[in-house]
Design a protein around this motif. Sequence first.
Motif, PDB file in Angstrom:
ATOM      1  N   UNK A  47       0.721  -1.240  -0.046  1.00 41.06           N
ATOM      2  CA  UNK A  47      -0.012  -0.008  -0.056  1.00 41.06           C
ATOM      3  C   UNK A  47       0.793   1.194   0.012  1.00 41.06           C
ATOM      4  N   UNK A  48       2.163   1.194   0.325  1.00 46.79           N
ATOM      5  CA  UNK A  48       2.874   2.530   0.348  1.00 46.79           C
ATOM      6  C   UNK A  48       3.471   2.754  -1.320  1.00 46.79           C
ATOM      7  N   UNK A  49       3.199   3.767  -1.863  1.00 42.02           N
ATOM      8  CA  UNK A  49       3.682   3.762  -3.123  1.00 42.02           C
ATOM      9  C   UNK A  49       5.064   3.615  -3.358  1.00 42.02           C
ATOM     10  N   UNK A  50       5.965   4.057  -2.606  1.00 41.67           N
ATOM     11  CA  UNK A  50       7.374   3.901  -2.783  1.00 41.67           C
ATOM     12  C   UNK A  50       7.845   2.337  -3.004  1.00 41.67           C
ATOM     13  N   UNK A  51       7.064   1.614  -2.054  1.00 42.49           N
ATOM     14  CA  UNK A  51       7.549   0.144  -2.047  1.00 42.49           C
ATOM     15  C   UNK A  51       7.050  -0.453  -3.184  1.00 42.49           C
ATOM     16  N   UNK A  52       6.063   0.034  -4.070  1.00 38.63           N
ATOM     17  CA  UNK A  52       5.696  -0.605  -5.383  1.00 38.63           C
ATOM     18  C   UNK A  52       6.456  -0.059  -6.406  1.00 38.63           C
ATOM     19  N   UNK A  53       7.311   0.977  -6.376  1.00 38.40           N
ATOM     20  CA  UNK A  53       8.174   1.589  -7.105  1.00 38.40           C
ATOM     21  C   UNK A  53       9.628   0.823  -7.011  1.00 38.40           C
ATOM     22  N   UNK A  54       9.974   0.360  -5.971  1.00 34.61           N
ATOM     23  CA  UNK A  54      10.957  -0.467  -5.534  1.00 34.61           C
ATOM     24  C   UNK A  54      11.131  -1.831  -6.357  1.00 34.61           C
ATOM     25  N   UNK A  55       9.910  -2.276  -6.343  1.00 37.10           N
ATOM     26  CA  UNK A  55       9.629  -3.790  -6.742  1.00 37.10           C
ATOM     27  C   UNK A  55       9.169  -3.880  -8.081  1.00 37.10           C
ATOM     28  N   UNK A  56       9.295  -2.923  -8.895  1.00 34.49           N
ATOM     29  CA  UNK A  56       8.755  -2.702 -10.441  1.00 34.49           C
ATOM     30  C   UNK A  56       9.261  -3.718 -11.162  1.00 34.49           C
ATOM     31  N   UNK A  57      10.626  -4.269 -11.013  1.00 34.83           N
ATOM     32  CA  UNK A  57      11.410  -4.804 -11.761  1.00 34.83           C
ATOM     33  C   UNK A  57      11.509  -6.377 -10.997  1.00 34.83           C
ATOM     34  N   UNK A  58      10.806  -6.639  -9.965  1.00 33.87           N
ATOM     35  CA  UNK A  58      10.807  -7.836  -9.317  1.00 33.87           C
ATOM     36  C   UNK A  58       9.219  -8.793  -9.529  1.00 33.87           C
ATOM     37  N   UNK A  59       9.388  -9.977  -9.657  1.00 30.73           N
ATOM     38  CA  UNK A  59       8.388 -10.794  -9.567  1.00 30.73           C
ATOM     39  C   UNK A  59       8.003 -11.164  -7.846  1.00 30.73           C
ATOM     40  N   UNK A  60       6.650 -10.971  -7.453  1.00 30.48           N
ATOM     41  CA  UNK A  60       6.604 -11.246  -6.277  1.00 30.48           C
ATOM     42  C   UNK A  60       4.899 -11.845  -6.076  1.00 30.48           C
ATOM     43  N   UNK A  61       4.882 -12.621  -4.914  1.00 30.15           N
ATOM     44  CA  UNK A  61       3.325 -12.839  -4.340  1.00 30.15           C
ATOM     45  C   UNK A  61       2.952 -11.991  -3.357  1.00 30.15           C
ATOM     46  N   UNK A  62       1.631 -11.425  -3.292  1.00 30.28           N
ATOM     47  CA  UNK A  62       1.010 -10.794  -2.392  1.00 30.28           C
ATOM     48  C   UNK A  62       0.437 -11.721  -1.166  1.00 30.28           C
TER      49      UNK A  62
END
Length: 259
Positions: free
Chosen positions: A56-71
Amino acid sequence: MITSASNQQMKHVIQLNKKAKTRYEQRVFVVEGIKMCMEAPKEDIQAMYVSETFLNVPEHGQKLKNYSYEVVADNVFKTISDTQTPQGILALVKMPEYTLEDLLGKDGRSSHLLILESIQDPGNLGTMIRTGEGAGVTGILMNKTTVDIFHPKTIRSTMGSLYRVPFYITDSLEETLQELKERDISLYAAHLKGTMSYDKPDYTKPCGFLIGNEGNGLSETIAESADEYIRIPMEGKVESLNAAIAATLLMYEVNRQRR
């Protein structure tokens, strides 16, 4: 989104956190927190999990943009985390592999080794790895009865240095020390029998420091492998220092001399 702690992936994470045997069978370990996850070599990340709140933190989403992940649902993430206040991100990372050669420095003439016998506290080991990077060690050698380097508390204490400091776990510390001596690496033991102050030897040449178990120190056999017993002067009624503190003083003396 994963909403159950009974999910097979979640059970897998819990097993990796709890059991060294599982980690070593699969050659995978768990790292937690944004720093440890982002500093992991990307090619070695096998899976990544993030909590709803983390995402939910926008900057976290930015850091993860080049990663695959599961929520993962927040309540489930708490069950797979090894910390009391989870940061909301963890990853499964492939174990690095090193040989003894990797610890000796680029040319072998710059060797600066920390050699550990049966260190038991994961926080101490992690601190030594982190401090070792800061002091410029070329590698860390340890025996099999030293606490697991991939223990969750050790990993947290390294603050990322685990990814960058070569290490080697030897089946026979005594034999490996003999091999180092044959390569003209001088070995120093911080020892109660030491008469020479730790800042007197010439550490500009290849060297290694022997650090023993927190309660019992070095075993007699391993201590006898040292070329020199050295001592850390102490005031008051203090008889010994914490193993990580002693290691820090020795490693930084090498750093000072080589600067």
